[in-house]
Enzyme design. Structure first.
Site, PDB file in Angstrom:
ATOM      1  N   TYR A 157      31.318  34.300  25.916  1.00  0.00           N
ATOM      2  CA  TYR A 157      32.018  34.531  27.184  1.00  0.00           C
ATOM      3  C   TYR A 157      32.150  33.232  27.973  1.00  0.00           C
ATOM      4  O   TYR A 157      33.251  32.867  28.419  1.00  0.00           O
ATOM      5  CB  TYR A 157      31.278  35.585  28.007  1.00  0.00           C
ATOM      6  CG  TYR A 157      31.761  35.683  29.431  1.00  0.00           C
ATOM      7  CD1 TYR A 157      33.017  36.191  29.727  1.00  0.00           C
ATOM      8  CD2 TYR A 157      30.963  35.252  30.491  1.00  0.00           C
ATOM      9  CE1 TYR A 157      33.483  36.270  31.037  1.00  0.00           C
ATOM     10  CE2 TYR A 157      31.406  35.323  31.798  1.00  0.00           C
ATOM     11  CZ  TYR A 157      32.660  35.831  32.075  1.00  0.00           C
ATOM     12  OH  TYR A 157      33.109  35.898  33.370  1.00  0.00           O
ATOM     13  N   THR A 203      33.814  31.293  36.205  1.00  0.00           N
ATOM     14  CA  THR A 203      32.471  31.863  36.238  1.00  0.00           C
ATOM     15  C   THR A 203      31.367  30.810  36.194  1.00  0.00           C
ATOM     16  O   THR A 203      31.572  29.684  35.703  1.00  0.00           O
ATOM     17  CB  THR A 203      32.289  32.803  35.029  1.00  0.00           C
ATOM     18  OG1 THR A 203      30.951  33.299  34.978  1.00  0.00           O
ATOM     19  CG2 THR A 203      32.559  32.069  33.718  1.00  0.00           C
ATOM     20  N   ASP A 204      30.209  31.198  36.680  1.00  0.00           N
ATOM     21  CA  ASP A 204      29.001  30.378  36.578  1.00  0.00           C
ATOM     22  C   ASP A 204      28.510  30.251  35.140  1.00  0.00           C
ATOM     23  O   ASP A 204      27.732  29.352  34.821  1.00  0.00           O
ATOM     24  CB  ASP A 204      27.893  30.998  37.426  1.00  0.00           C
ATOM     25  CG  ASP A 204      27.594  32.448  37.034  1.00  0.00           C
ATOM     26  OD1 ASP A 204      28.544  33.263  37.069  1.00  0.00           O
ATOM     27  OD2 ASP A 204      26.445  32.774  36.688  1.00  0.00           O
ATOM     28  N   ALA A 214      40.447  39.102  33.193  1.00  0.00           N
ATOM     29  CA  ALA A 214      39.600  38.388  32.241  1.00  0.00           C
ATOM     30  C   ALA A 214      38.884  39.379  31.342  1.00  0.00           C
ATOM     31  O   ALA A 214      38.749  40.568  31.667  1.00  0.00           O
ATOM     32  CB  ALA A 214      38.574  37.519  32.968  1.00  0.00           C
ATOM     33  N   TRP A 246      28.105  36.532  39.687  1.00  0.00           N
ATOM     34  CA  TRP A 246      27.399  37.786  39.977  1.00  0.00           C
ATOM     35  C   TRP A 246      28.261  38.717  40.845  1.00  0.00           C
ATOM     36  O   TRP A 246      27.830  39.222  41.887  1.00  0.00           O
ATOM     37  CB  TRP A 246      26.059  37.498  40.662  1.00  0.00           C
ATOM     38  CG  TRP A 246      25.048  36.781  39.828  1.00  0.00           C
ATOM     39  CD1 TRP A 246      25.266  36.000  38.735  1.00  0.00           C
ATOM     40  CD2 TRP A 246      23.620  36.782  40.021  1.00  0.00           C
ATOM     41  NE1 TRP A 246      24.086  35.515  38.239  1.00  0.00           N
ATOM     42  CE2 TRP A 246      23.061  35.969  38.997  1.00  0.00           C
ATOM     43  CE3 TRP A 246      22.779  37.371  40.957  1.00  0.00           C
ATOM     44  CZ2 TRP A 246      21.686  35.750  38.888  1.00  0.00           C
ATOM     45  CZ3 TRP A 246      21.412  37.149  40.858  1.00  0.00           C
ATOM     46  CH2 TRP A 246      20.871  36.352  39.829  1.00  0.00           C
ATOM     47  N   LEU A 252      47.027  40.427  28.710  1.00  0.00           N
ATOM     48  CA  LEU A 252      46.809  39.007  28.493  1.00  0.00           C
ATOM     49  C   LEU A 252      46.410  38.681  27.065  1.00  0.00           C
ATOM     50  O   LEU A 252      46.455  37.517  26.662  1.00  0.00           O
ATOM     51  CB  LEU A 252      45.741  38.485  29.459  1.00  0.00           C
ATOM     52  CG  LEU A 252      46.150  38.358  30.922  1.00  0.00           C
ATOM     53  CD1 LEU A 252      45.075  37.630  31.697  1.00  0.00           C
ATOM     54  CD2 LEU A 252      47.478  37.624  31.063  1.00  0.00           C
TER      55      LEU A 252
END
Length: 321
Positions: free
Chosen positions: A129, A105-106, A64, A154, A39
Site C-alpha cells: 500500500y 498517506t503517512d 484510492a 489515520w 481508476l
C-alpha cells in the site's frame, strides 16, 4: 462565481465529507466513483471528458485503494489504482489547466524516525500500500508538476470503514478491547480534511492580485513553484490505544456503551502488512505556505462522535462511565 470541485471517489470518507461541506460553503461538488469512474481501468482521456462535463475549477483526487492488508495479496490492483489511476487524473487536470489536490498517506514512511516526518525526509514504505501511494505521488507530480500532494494519516469519520467506527462496534460486542500502543500518529477527521481541501481550493483559485497566502508564498497553484508535497493532519498525537481510549471516553460521555481498552504491542497483533511505528507528520510547511492548519485531533474526534452519538440533553440521565 461559484467554485466547482470535481472529486474522485464518490463514496469515500473524504469525498462524502466534501459533498456535504462544499454546498454549505458555497461550492458545487461533483463526486464521481465506480462505475462512472473506475481508476483501475480509466485513462486520461476518459477522466478528461468527465471533468470537462462537470465544469470543474479544481480537481480533488481522493479515490484510492486503501485496504492496507489486502494490498499484500493484490499488489497489481493497488498499483493500478494508486499509481496509474492517480496519474490518469493528474494528466487530465493538467490538460485542462486545473489545480489538482491529491491525497496521499503517512505510510510512505517506515516509521523509524524518532521525530515527526517532514516532507523532505526520504520515503521507505514498509508494504505494498505504501509503495503504491509513494509511486502515485511521483506519477502525479510528473504529470502535473503544480499539483498539491497532501499526505494525511489515520483518517476516520462518521461514514465508511474506519478505526473509530470499528471501536464503537466492537464495544457493543465485547467486554474489553485490546489495541496496539506502540504505534503513534495523528488521527485526522475526514470532516477536517474536507474543510482544509476547500480552503486550499479557494486559495488556489484566488485572483492573481490576491495578497500572498503565507509568508513569502506564491499566489496560485498553477505555478509549478507552488506544487509539491505537503503534510496535512490534525494537530496533536496519540497511539492507537490512546485513540481507542479517547473514543471510549467520548462514547461514555454521550451516554453510549464504553468498555476498557488494554494496551498491547504490535507483536501481539500480527497483520499481513507492517505498519510504521511513527506516523507523525510535521505540517508546518502547509501552514507556512498556505496558512492552512487542521484542529487538534481531540476536537475532530468530538465533532465526529457528536454526529454518531449525539450528546444527551441536560434533562437526561447519563449512563455510568
Amino acid at each position: 462565481m461559484t467554485l466547482r470541485l470535481f472529486v474522485t471517489g464518490a463514496t469515500g470518507q473524504v469525498a462524502t465529507a466534501l459533498t456535504e461541506a462544499g454546498p454549505r460553503r458555497g461550492l458545487t461538488v461533483t463526486a464521481i466513483g465506480r462505475p462512472d469512474l473506475d481508476l483501475e481501468t480509466a485513462d486520461a482521456d476518459a477522466v478528461t471528458r468527465l471533468i470537462e462535463a462537470s465544469g470543474a475549477d479544481v480537481v480533488v483526487s481522493a479515490a484510492a485503494y486503501t485496504a492496507v492488508d489486502r494490498a499484500e495479496s493484490e499488489p497489481d490492483r493497488a498499483f493500478r489504482i494508486n499509481r496509474d489511476g492517480a496519474a490518469a487524473v493528474a494528466r487530465a487536470a493538467a490538460r485542462l489547466g486545473l489545480p489538482l489536490l491529491h491525497l496521499s498517506t503517512d505510510y510512505v514512511f517506515d516509521g523509524s524516525k524518532p521525530e515527526p516526518y517532514r516532507e523532505s525526509d526520504p520515503t521507505a514504505p514498509l508494504g505494498v500500500y505504501g509503495r503504491s501511494k509513494r509511486d502515485g505521488e511521483l506519477a502525479v507530480l510528473e504529470a502535473h508538476p503544480s499539483a498539491l500532494v497532501l499526505r494525511t494519516a489515520w483518517v476516520y469519520g462518521p461514514t465508511g470503514a474506519n478505526f473509530l467506527r470499528t471501536m464503537l462496534r466492537l464495544a457493543g460486542e465485547r467486554e474489553r478491547l485490546r489495541v496496539v500502543d506502540d504505534q503513534i500518529g495523528n488521527p485526522t477527521s475526514a470532516l477536517d480534511i474536507a474543510e482544509a481541501l476547500i480552503d486550499l481550493a479557494l486559495k488556489a483559485t484566488a485572483p492573481a492580485d490576491t495578497p500572498a497566502i503565507g509568508a513569502g508564498a506564491p499566489k496560485r497553484v498553477q505555478s509549478p513553484a507552488m506544487g509539491g508535497i505537503f503534510h496535512m493532519t490534525a494537530a496533536g498525537e496519540t497511539s492507537w490505544c490512546g485513540f481507542a481510549r479517547a473514543i471510549m471516553a467520548g462514547s461514555a460521555a454521550r451516554g453510549a456503551r464504553a468498555v476498557p481498552v488494554d494496551a498491547i504491542g504490535t507483536a501481539d497483533y500480527p497483520t499481513p502488512a507492517r505498519r510504521p511505528a511513527n506516523s507523525r507528520l510535521d505540517c508546518s510547511r502547509l501552514a507556512e505556505h498556505w496558512a492552512v492548519r487542521l484542529p487538534d485531533w481531540r476536537h475532530g474526534l468530538g465533532t465526529v462522535l457528536d454526529r454518531l452519538l449525539p450528546p444527551l440533553s441536560s434533562k437526561e440521565t447519563r449512563s455510568p462511565s
